[in-house]
Design a protein around this motif. Structure first.
Motif, PDB file in Angstrom:
ATOM      1  N   ASN A 316       0.842  -1.186   0.000  1.00  9.55           N
ATOM      2  CA  ASN A 316       0.000   0.000   0.000  1.00  9.55           C
ATOM      3  C   ASN A 316       0.885   1.247   0.000  1.00  9.55           C
ATOM      4  O   ASN A 316       1.465   1.619   1.017  1.00  9.55           O
ATOM      5  CB  ASN A 316      -0.913  -0.008   1.226  1.00  9.55           C
ATOM      6  N   LYS A 317       0.982   1.895  -1.150  1.00 10.55           N
ATOM      7  CA  LYS A 317       1.897   3.027  -1.286  1.00 10.55           C
ATOM      8  C   LYS A 317       1.479   4.227  -0.442  1.00 10.55           C
ATOM      9  O   LYS A 317       2.314   5.080  -0.135  1.00 10.55           O
ATOM     10  CB  LYS A 317       1.996   3.435  -2.767  1.00 10.55           C
ATOM     11  N   ASP A 318       0.191   4.282  -0.062  1.00 11.40           N
ATOM     12  CA  ASP A 318      -0.230   5.374   0.813  1.00 11.40           C
ATOM     13  C   ASP A 318       0.457   5.283   2.170  1.00 11.40           C
ATOM     14  O   ASP A 318       0.581   6.283   2.884  1.00 11.40           O
ATOM     15  CB  ASP A 318      -1.749   5.341   1.007  1.00 11.40           C
ATOM     16  N   ILE A 319       0.896   4.073   2.520  1.00 12.10           N
ATOM     17  CA  ILE A 319       1.610   3.868   3.785  1.00 12.10           C
ATOM     18  C   ILE A 319       3.098   3.710   3.548  1.00 12.10           C
ATOM     19  O   ILE A 319       3.909   4.485   4.047  1.00 12.10           O
ATOM     20  CB  ILE A 319       1.050   2.634   4.530  1.00 12.10           C
ATOM     21  N   THR A 320       3.477   2.706   2.773  1.00 13.48           N
ATOM     22  CA  THR A 320       4.900   2.410   2.582  1.00 13.48           C
ATOM     23  C   THR A 320       5.616   3.498   1.795  1.00 13.48           C
ATOM     24  O   THR A 320       6.831   3.652   1.921  1.00 13.48           O
ATOM     25  CB  THR A 320       5.080   1.058   1.876  1.00 13.48           C
ATOM     26  N   GLY A 321       4.858   4.261   1.002  1.00 14.85           N
ATOM     27  CA  GLY A 321       5.481   5.341   0.251  1.00 14.85           C
ATOM     28  C   GLY A 321       6.009   6.448   1.142  1.00 14.85           C
ATOM     29  O   GLY A 321       6.851   7.248   0.715  1.00 14.85           O
ATOM     30  N   LYS A 322       5.511   6.494   2.383  1.00 21.49           N
ATOM     31  CA  LYS A 322       5.978   7.502   3.344  1.00 21.49           C
ATOM     32  C   LYS A 322       7.134   6.992   4.200  1.00 21.49           C
ATOM     33  O   LYS A 322       7.723   7.752   4.964  1.00 21.49           O
ATOM     34  CB  LYS A 322       4.819   7.927   4.243  1.00 21.49           C
ATOM     35  N   TRP A 323       7.416   5.689   4.106  1.00 18.08           N
ATOM     36  CA  TRP A 323       8.475   5.103   4.904  1.00 18.08           C
ATOM     37  C   TRP A 323       9.840   5.307   4.251  1.00 18.08           C
ATOM     38  O   TRP A 323       9.948   5.453   3.021  1.00 18.08           O
ATOM     39  CB  TRP A 323       8.238   3.600   5.083  1.00 18.08           C
ATOM     40  N   THR A 324      10.870   5.278   5.075  1.00 16.01           N
ATOM     41  CA  THR A 324      12.235   5.303   4.558  1.00 16.01           C
ATOM     42  C   THR A 324      12.443   4.077   3.674  1.00 16.01           C
ATOM     43  O   THR A 324      12.049   2.974   4.060  1.00 16.01           O
ATOM     44  CB  THR A 324      13.238   5.284   5.723  1.00 16.01           C
ATOM     45  N   PRO A 325      13.042   4.235   2.494  1.00 19.22           N
ATOM     46  CA  PRO A 325      13.283   3.072   1.631  1.00 19.22           C
ATOM     47  C   PRO A 325      14.026   1.961   2.376  1.00 19.22           C
ATOM     48  O   PRO A 325      14.989   2.220   3.102  1.00 19.22           O
ATOM     49  CB  PRO A 325      14.148   3.658   0.497  1.00 19.22           C
ATOM     50  N   GLY A 326      13.547   0.733   2.221  1.00 12.54           N
ATOM     51  CA  GLY A 326      14.185  -0.408   2.878  1.00 12.54           C
ATOM     52  C   GLY A 326      13.790  -0.599   4.326  1.00 12.54           C
ATOM     53  O   GLY A 326      14.381  -1.435   5.024  1.00 12.54           O
ATOM     54  N   LEU A 327      12.754   0.154   4.809  1.00 10.09           N
ATOM     55  CA  LEU A 327      12.381   0.094   6.228  1.00 10.09           C
ATOM     56  C   LEU A 327      11.978  -1.317   6.645  1.00 10.09           C
ATOM     57  O   LEU A 327      12.374  -1.779   7.730  1.00 10.09           O
ATOM     58  CB  LEU A 327      11.238   1.064   6.519  1.00 10.09           C
ATOM     59  N   ILE A 328      11.187  -1.998   5.825  1.00  9.26           N
ATOM     60  CA  ILE A 328      10.735  -3.341   6.200  1.00  9.26           C
ATOM     61  C   ILE A 328      11.923  -4.265   6.407  1.00  9.26           C
ATOM     62  O   ILE A 328      11.985  -5.015   7.396  1.00  9.26           O
ATOM     63  CB  ILE A 328       9.777  -3.909   5.140  1.00  9.26           C
ATOM     64  N   ASP A 329      12.904  -4.214   5.512  1.00 12.34           N
ATOM     65  CA  ASP A 329      14.105  -5.048   5.654  1.00 12.34           C
ATOM     66  C   ASP A 329      14.892  -4.649   6.895  1.00 12.34           C
ATOM     67  O   ASP A 329      15.409  -5.507   7.613  1.00 12.34           O
ATOM     68  CB  ASP A 329      14.988  -4.927   4.414  1.00 12.34           C
ATOM     69  N   THR A 330      14.988  -3.343   7.151  1.00  9.93           N
ATOM     70  CA  THR A 330      15.720  -2.863   8.330  1.00  9.93           C
ATOM     71  C   THR A 330      15.114  -3.431   9.607  1.00  9.93           C
ATOM     72  O   THR A 330      15.830  -3.966  10.475  1.00  9.93           O
ATOM     73  CB  THR A 330      15.685  -1.325   8.401  1.00  9.93           C
ATOM     74  N   VAL A 331      13.802  -3.356   9.711  1.00  9.43           N
ATOM     75  CA  VAL A 331      13.106  -3.819  10.913  1.00  9.43           C
ATOM     76  C   VAL A 331      13.193  -5.328  11.046  1.00  9.43           C
ATOM     77  O   VAL A 331      13.504  -5.860  12.127  1.00  9.43           O
ATOM     78  CB  VAL A 331      11.640  -3.353  10.902  1.00  9.43           C
ATOM     79  N   THR A 332      12.936  -6.058   9.975  1.00  8.97           N
ATOM     80  CA  THR A 332      12.967  -7.519  10.056  1.00  8.97           C
ATOM     81  C   THR A 332      14.383  -8.027  10.375  1.00  8.97           C
ATOM     82  O   THR A 332      14.538  -9.024  11.081  1.00  8.97           O
ATOM     83  CB  THR A 332      12.460  -8.164   8.770  1.00  8.97           C
ATOM     84  N   ASN A 333      15.392  -7.342   9.875  1.00  8.81           N
ATOM     85  CA  ASN A 333      16.774  -7.735  10.187  1.00  8.81           C
ATOM     86  C   ASN A 333      17.080  -7.552  11.669  1.00  8.81           C
ATOM     87  O   ASN A 333      17.764  -8.386  12.291  1.00  8.81           O
ATOM     88  CB  ASN A 333      17.762  -6.927   9.353  1.00  8.81           C
ATOM     89  N   ILE A 334      16.561  -6.463  12.256  1.00 10.17           N
ATOM     90  CA  ILE A 334      16.795  -6.208  13.685  1.00 10.17           C
ATOM     91  C   ILE A 334      16.083  -7.239  14.545  1.00 10.17           C
ATOM     92  O   ILE A 334      16.682  -7.826  15.471  1.00 10.17           O
ATOM     93  CB  ILE A 334      16.336  -4.788  14.074  1.00 10.17           C
ATOM     94  N   ILE A 335      14.819  -7.507  14.251  1.00 10.08           N
ATOM     95  CA  ILE A 335      14.044  -8.378  15.138  1.00 10.08           C
ATOM     96  C   ILE A 335      14.381  -9.861  14.968  1.00 10.08           C
ATOM     97  O   ILE A 335      14.088 -10.672  15.845  1.00 10.08           O
ATOM     98  CB  ILE A 335      12.524  -8.177  14.938  1.00 10.08           C
ATOM     99  N   ASN A 336      15.015 -10.199  13.851  1.00  7.68           N
ATOM    100  CA  ASN A 336      15.340 -11.610  13.609  1.00  7.68           C
ATOM    101  C   ASN A 336      16.807 -11.942  13.883  1.00  7.68           C
ATOM    102  O   ASN A 336      17.246 -13.071  13.600  1.00  7.68           O
ATOM    103  CB  ASN A 336      14.989 -11.990  12.171  1.00  7.68           C
TER     104      ASN A 336
END
Length: 337
Positions: A316-336
């Motif tokens: 959903n670009k209305d949400i992820t388009g506002k995030w820093t690029p690569g945010l999902i990978d950044t977060v998943t890398n930290i928590i895993n």
């Protein structure tokens, strides 16, 4: 009429507290007293309400009566968005804020902590918020006026209570589900095919009775204390969000406190958060049994099935388009790690 009453209460609080925020209350042994408020949607008896009362007690004791905290439960002073607006306007109010509400006010990345079905346990969230990424999000919140006092309030694991049985994501299609008023919460249910319907918790019981909504989501203790099981008899244990919340105050109000007062407010806030977490764990276990006893049908649903169904949220670009690029990978890398 209800809106008028809420607005009048908010105006009265604002008028009575302007002097407080400036530190011009009565004095005790030469020390100016500081009066603060904390307001939220939850009902009396709920772990969050009990923790706020506990905080008020220990803050008064440890400040020798020079710091007074008044608690306003049950949406007495308005919705969470109303409260945040009052806080950002400089009122001496503390609000229990979660990531999506901060995201809606410009700290976009912090909203990911309540993305649907992203986290599977509390430890993952603790790891994320202790990281440099987590510390940076709190700095950004302070920069827009949301000073984090305590970042350890585990509001609870959010599940879904409905008037019709939900076992699979497809069962939610077309169902009107009460959500918080934040974009991420709304879109988190829309991606499952539901019709998200934001409203304050105080409006939900009647709305369920009248068919305005077909369900709501919240931790078990909140569902039970609101007596929603009287009008909605199906519980899906979907654990869509591990709701880690922050207690915030206006940055301007916080800066007017002395260093000693700031330290005491933070220390007691963290202690109250620990108390809230203990109460919440106990209450959830007890409330699950009470819900079953009171005729609620409980469904152990597949987390993975719902997680897969919610995958469109992350496109959903209305949400992820506002995030820093690569945010999902950044977060998943930290928590895993």
């Amino acid at each position: 009429m209800k809106r008028v009453i809420v607005l009048l209460a908010a105006v009265i609080l604002m008028i009575s507290s302007i002097a407080v925020a400036m530190g011009t209350q009565d004095t005790i042994n030469g020390t100016k007293t500081i009066a603060l408020s904390i307001a939220h949607d939850n009902h009396p008896g709920d772990p969050l309400t009990e923790a706020c009362n506990y905080w008020a007690t220990i803050l008064k004791e440890r400040s020798n009566g020079t710091m007074i905290l008044t608690c306003y439960p049950s949406g007495q002073l308005g919705s969470k968005n109303d409260l945040i607006d009052q806080m950002l306007a400089g009122d001496p109010i503390m609000v229990v804020v979660n990531g999506p509400f901060a995201a809606d006010r410009g700290v976009n990345d912090i909203g990911i902590i309540q993305a649907p079905y992203l986290f599977e346990n509390w430890e993952q969230l603790d790891k994320l918020m202790a990281s440099s990424w987590g510390q940076e999000q709190k700095r950004r919140m302070a920069n827009i006026g949301l000073q984090v006092i305590a970042d350890n309030w585990r509001y609870g694991v959010r599940h879904t209570l409905t008037t019709k049985k939900v076992v699979h994501p497809s069962d939610l299609k077309g169902m009107k589900i009460r959500t918080q008023g934040s974009t991420i919460h709304i879109e988190g249910f829309r991606c499952l095919g539901a019709t998200p319907t934001p409203m304050t918790l105080s409006e939900v019981y009647t709305s369920l009775q009248q068919g305005v909504v077909n369900g709501l989501e919240n931790p078990l203790s909140v569902l039970y204390s609101g007596k929603f099981q009287e009008v909605a008899k199906y519980l899906a244990l979907d654990a869509h969000i591990y709701d880690l919340s922050f207690v915030c105050i206006s940055s301007n109000v916080f800066e007017k406190l002395t260093p000693t007062q700031q330290k005491l407010l933070i220390e007691t806030g963290l202690e109250a958060g620990t108390k809230q977490n203990e109460l919440a764990v106990k209450a959830d276990a007890e409330c699950l049994q009470k819900l079953k006893k009171e005729g609620v049908t409980v469904s152990e649903v597949s987390f993975k099935e719902f997680q897969t169904a919610a995958s469109s949220f992350y496109m959903n670009k209305d949400i992820t388009g506002k995030w820093t690029p690569g945010l999902i990978d950044t977060v998943t890398n930290i928590i895993n790690k």
